[in-house]
Design an enzyme around this catalytic site. Structure first.
Site, PDB file in Angstrom:
ATOM      1  N   LYS A   1       0.802  -1.106  -0.082  1.00  0.00           N
ATOM      2  CA  LYS A   1       0.045  -0.061  -0.071  1.00  0.00           C
ATOM      3  C   LYS A   1       0.892   1.326  -0.007  1.00  0.00           C
ATOM      4  O   LYS A   1       1.936   1.225   0.604  1.00  0.00           O
ATOM      5  CB  LYS A   1      -0.844   0.082   1.072  1.00  0.00           C
ATOM      6  CG  LYS A   1      -0.328   0.052   2.416  1.00  0.00           C
ATOM      7  CD  LYS A   1       0.128   1.771   3.105  1.00  0.00           C
ATOM      8  CE  LYS A   1       0.950   1.264   4.361  1.00  0.00           C
ATOM      9  NZ  LYS A   1       2.122   2.220   4.624  1.00  0.00           N
TER      10      LYS A   1
ATOM     11  N   VAL B   1      11.249  -4.184   2.188  1.00  0.00           N
ATOM     12  CA  VAL B   1      10.958  -4.088   3.859  1.00  0.00           C
ATOM     13  C   VAL B   1      11.432  -3.050   4.613  1.00  0.00           C
ATOM     14  O   VAL B   1      12.128  -2.429   4.304  1.00  0.00           O
ATOM     15  CB  VAL B   1      11.886  -5.444   4.290  1.00  0.00           C
ATOM     16  CG1 VAL B   1      11.939  -5.609   5.662  1.00  0.00           C
ATOM     17  CG2 VAL B   1      11.533  -6.906   3.791  1.00  0.00           C
ATOM     18  N   ALA B   2      10.611  -2.790   5.468  1.00  0.00           N
ATOM     19  CA  ALA B   2      10.307  -1.494   6.330  1.00  0.00           C
ATOM     20  C   ALA B   2      10.712  -0.592   5.485  1.00  0.00           C
ATOM     21  O   ALA B   2      11.420   0.597   5.759  1.00  0.00           O
ATOM     22  CB  ALA B   2      11.843  -1.660   7.308  1.00  0.00           C
TER      23      ALA B   2
ATOM     24  N   GLY C   1       7.610   1.635   4.405  1.00  0.00           N
ATOM     25  CA  GLY C   1       6.564   2.275   4.294  1.00  0.00           C
ATOM     26  C   GLY C   1       5.459   2.005   3.416  1.00  0.00           C
ATOM     27  O   GLY C   1       4.515   2.390   3.267  1.00  0.00           O
ATOM     28  N   LEU C   2       5.550   0.367   3.111  1.00  0.00           N
ATOM     29  CA  LEU C   2       4.575  -0.042   2.069  1.00  0.00           C
ATOM     30  C   LEU C   2       3.972  -1.397   3.010  1.00  0.00           C
ATOM     31  O   LEU C   2       3.023  -1.767   2.109  1.00  0.00           O
ATOM     32  CB  LEU C   2       5.366  -0.557   1.138  1.00  0.00           C
ATOM     33  CG  LEU C   2       6.151   0.180   0.063  1.00  0.00           C
ATOM     34  CD1 LEU C   2       7.063  -0.306  -0.887  1.00  0.00           C
ATOM     35  CD2 LEU C   2       5.328   1.327  -0.663  1.00  0.00           C
ATOM     36  N   ALA C   3       3.857  -1.413   4.133  1.00  0.00           N
ATOM     37  CA  ALA C   3       3.457  -2.372   4.742  1.00  0.00           C
ATOM     38  C   ALA C   3       3.107  -3.827   4.303  1.00  0.00           C
ATOM     39  O   ALA C   3       2.307  -4.530   4.393  1.00  0.00           O
ATOM     40  CB  ALA C   3       1.521  -2.057   4.874  1.00  0.00           C
ATOM     41  N   GLY C   4       4.336  -4.041   3.910  1.00  0.00           N
ATOM     42  CA  GLY C   4       4.738  -5.626   3.464  1.00  0.00           C
ATOM     43  C   GLY C   4       4.329  -6.471   4.453  1.00  0.00           C
ATOM     44  O   GLY C   4       3.799  -7.642   4.229  1.00  0.00           O
ATOM     45  N   GLY C   5       4.938  -6.373   5.666  1.00  0.00           N
ATOM     46  CA  GLY C   5       4.629  -7.280   6.818  1.00  0.00           C
ATOM     47  C   GLY C   5       3.051  -7.419   7.096  1.00  0.00           C
ATOM     48  O   GLY C   5       2.921  -8.522   7.381  1.00  0.00           O
ATOM     49  N   SER C   6       2.741  -6.167   7.351  1.00  0.00           N
ATOM     50  CA  SER C   6       1.091  -6.468   7.469  1.00  0.00           C
ATOM     51  C   SER C   6       0.557  -6.998   6.596  1.00  0.00           C
ATOM     52  O   SER C   6      -0.487  -7.889   6.620  1.00  0.00           O
ATOM     53  CB  SER C   6       0.582  -5.033   7.550  1.00  0.00           C
ATOM     54  OG  SER C   6       1.376  -4.221   8.483  1.00  0.00           O
TER      55      SER C   6
ATOM     56  N   ASP D   1      -1.796  -1.389  10.445  1.00  0.00           N
ATOM     57  CA  ASP D   1      -2.052  -1.311   8.897  1.00  0.00           C
ATOM     58  C   ASP D   1      -2.896  -2.822   8.507  1.00  0.00           C
ATOM     59  O   ASP D   1      -3.096  -3.110   7.485  1.00  0.00           O
ATOM     60  CB  ASP D   1      -0.653  -1.257   8.032  1.00  0.00           C
ATOM     61  CG  ASP D   1      -0.362   0.206   8.172  1.00  0.00           C
ATOM     62  OD1 ASP D   1      -1.166   0.881   8.403  1.00  0.00           O
ATOM     63  OD2 ASP D   1       0.671   0.320   8.069  1.00  0.00           O
TER      64      ASP D   1
HETATM   65  P1  ATP Z   1       4.512  -0.173   7.747  1.00  0.00           P
HETATM   66  O1  ATP Z   1       4.195   0.701   6.303  1.00  0.00           O
HETATM   67  O2  ATP Z   1       3.034  -0.907   7.954  1.00  0.00           O
HETATM   68  O3  ATP Z   1       4.924   0.694   8.990  1.00  0.00           O
HETATM   69  P2  ATP Z   1       6.858  -1.315   6.729  1.00  0.00           P
HETATM   70  O4  ATP Z   1       6.463  -1.353   5.212  1.00  0.00           O
HETATM   71  O5  ATP Z   1       7.309   0.166   6.960  1.00  0.00           O
HETATM   72  O6  ATP Z   1       5.138  -1.206   7.469  1.00  0.00           O
HETATM   73  P3  ATP Z   1       7.587  -3.839   7.081  1.00  0.00           P
HETATM   74  O7  ATP Z   1       7.913  -4.070   5.581  1.00  0.00           O
HETATM   75  O8  ATP Z   1       6.185  -4.450   7.533  1.00  0.00           O
HETATM   76  O9  ATP Z   1       7.605  -2.355   7.349  1.00  0.00           O
HETATM   77  O10 ATP Z   1       8.606  -4.401   7.951  1.00  0.00           O
HETATM   78  C1  ATP Z   1       8.638  -3.614   9.179  1.00  0.00           C
HETATM   79  C2  ATP Z   1       9.688  -4.539  10.134  1.00  0.00           C
HETATM   80  O11 ATP Z   1       8.872  -5.760  10.643  1.00  0.00           O
HETATM   81  C3  ATP Z   1      10.895  -5.371   9.439  1.00  0.00           C
HETATM   82  O12 ATP Z   1      12.043  -4.669  10.172  1.00  0.00           O
HETATM   83  C4  ATP Z   1      10.725  -6.808   9.644  1.00  0.00           C
HETATM   84  O13 ATP Z   1      11.893  -7.148  10.515  1.00  0.00           O
HETATM   85  C5  ATP Z   1       9.522  -7.108  10.550  1.00  0.00           C
HETATM   86  N1  ATP Z   1       8.752  -8.157   9.783  1.00  0.00           N
HETATM   87  C6  ATP Z   1       8.032  -9.029  10.528  1.00  0.00           C
HETATM   88  N2  ATP Z   1       7.291  -9.812   9.819  1.00  0.00           N
HETATM   89  C7  ATP Z   1       7.599  -9.419   8.452  1.00  0.00           C
HETATM   90  C8  ATP Z   1       7.396  -9.831   7.284  1.00  0.00           C
HETATM   91  N3  ATP Z   1       6.468 -10.701   7.035  1.00  0.00           N
HETATM   92  N4  ATP Z   1       7.504  -9.119   6.288  1.00  0.00           N
HETATM   93  C9  ATP Z   1       8.424  -8.161   6.359  1.00  0.00           C
HETATM   94  N5  ATP Z   1       8.876  -7.634   7.419  1.00  0.00           N
HETATM   95  C10 ATP Z   1       8.537  -8.474   8.591  1.00  0.00           C
END
Ligand code: ATP
Length: 291
Positions: free
Chosen positions: A8, A93-94, A96-101, A134
């Site tokens: 997202k 990863v991390a 701002g694209l909510a990959g883990g969510s 998210d």
């Molecule tokens: P948001 O936009 O929701 O704040 P984000 O995109 O900035 O999320 P994510 O990619 O979700 O961040 O990763 C944040 C942290 O969560 C990472 O540092 C990672 O170690 C941890 N994490 C736990 N599970 C996952 C997963 N399935 N995929 C990616 N990162 C994960």
């Protein structure tokens, strides 16, 4: 089964206040884009096993997909059921694209089907909110305004589609850090979100570019010069409505169409170090869970 776990972007984020539980009260407008991980969910004899194509992502109990499986098992007394989740990572990863969510949301859908739980939207949304702010949005995606700490989601009927170029500089930003550094007095009212919502509903891409806003951006920009560099690259390429997504460091710009976005992303790739990633993406409408 294999589920697509979409990224997202945030077209607007306002911080409204700090809550007693330590989170911020926010209002944000989010949109799903067609950059996705694959989340494969299958049964195994017992326990939870998570694997990920990206070795930097934790595969143990810290992984949000792992947390989702443990939460469902505990909540519904399913100690005897096992699940294996494999994540094929494409979403930075991390960033701002909510990959883990998204991975957690798709694991909930996958388990609902695998274990024949028959959970309805409200029950899935409640579980999702326990996993992260998210995750409720990511269950169905599309375009929505989220409030509270981001878990109260009101879906929008966005007209037409939008096309973006995303630039992901090669570093991670912790969401907690970005929130802690951001000033609350920047904007107290959320009228900009209302404006973005109405422009989205009208499908008016030209006006959209002028009303995007992210209260988290100034602090991240001040700490990381790469944000300004990313903005400059997108501006030079001719993109409009440039904004940092979530807590960064991904920065996006609005393109006039998919072909233009692809062309610009391709040109930009040739101009900077290979560690900077560029994606041409398009908006993706709300997904009706038919798992
Ligand atoms: P948001 O936009 O929701 O704040 P984000 O995109 O900035 O999320 P994510 O990619 O979700 O961040 O990763 C944040 C942290 O969560 C990472 O540092 C990672 O170690 C941890 N994490 C736990 N599970 C996952 C997963 N399935 N995929 C990616 N990162 C994960």
């Amino acid at each position: 089964m294999i589920l697509r776990s979409f990224a997202k972007i945030n077209l607007g984020i306002h911080l409204l206040g700090k809550r007693p539980d330590g989170y911020h009260e926010i209002v944000t407008l989010m949109e799903t884009v067609d950059l996705a991980d694959d989340v494969a969910v299958s049964g195994q004899e017992s326990g939870t096993t998570v694997t990920c194509s990206d070795p930097a992502v934790p595969a143990d109990g810290r992984n949000l997909a792992h947390k989702a499986a443990d939460l469902v098992r505990d909540r519904y007394g399913l100690a005897g059921r096992g699940v294996r989740v494999h994540i094929e990572k494409r979403v930075p990863v991390a960033a701002g694209l909510a990959g883990g969510s998204g991975n957690a949301a798709m694991t909930l859908h996958g388990l609902n089907a695998l274990w024949s739980l028959g959970l309805r939207e409200e029950e899935l949304m409640d579980l999702a909110a326990e996993l992260g702010s998210d995750v409720p949005f990511c269950l169905y995606g599309g375009a929505a305004v989220a409030s509270g700490r981001g878990e109260k989601v009101k879906w929008l009927d966005a007209a037409g589609s939008r096309h973006y170029v995303l630039v992901c500089p090669p570093f991670e930003v912790s969401s907690g850090w970005a929130y802690s550094q951001s000033k609350l007095e920047l904007t107290k009212d959320s009228s900009c979100i209302n404006l973005v919502s109405s422009v989205m509903q009208a499908g008016d891409v030209d006006r959209l570019a002028s009303c995007l806003h992210n209260d988290l951006e100034p602090a991240v920009r001040a700490a990381f010069p790469e944000i300004d560099r990313a903005r400059g690259l997108l501006a030079d390429a001719g993109l409009e409505g440039i904004l940092m997504s979530g807590s960064g460091p991904t920065v996006f710009g609005l393109a006039s169409g998919r072909a233009a976005a692809e062309r610009m992303a391709c040109d930009l790739r040739g101009r900077v170090e290979p560690s900077w990633r560029f994606f041409a993406v398009s908006s993706k409408s709300r997904w009706e869970a038919g798992v």
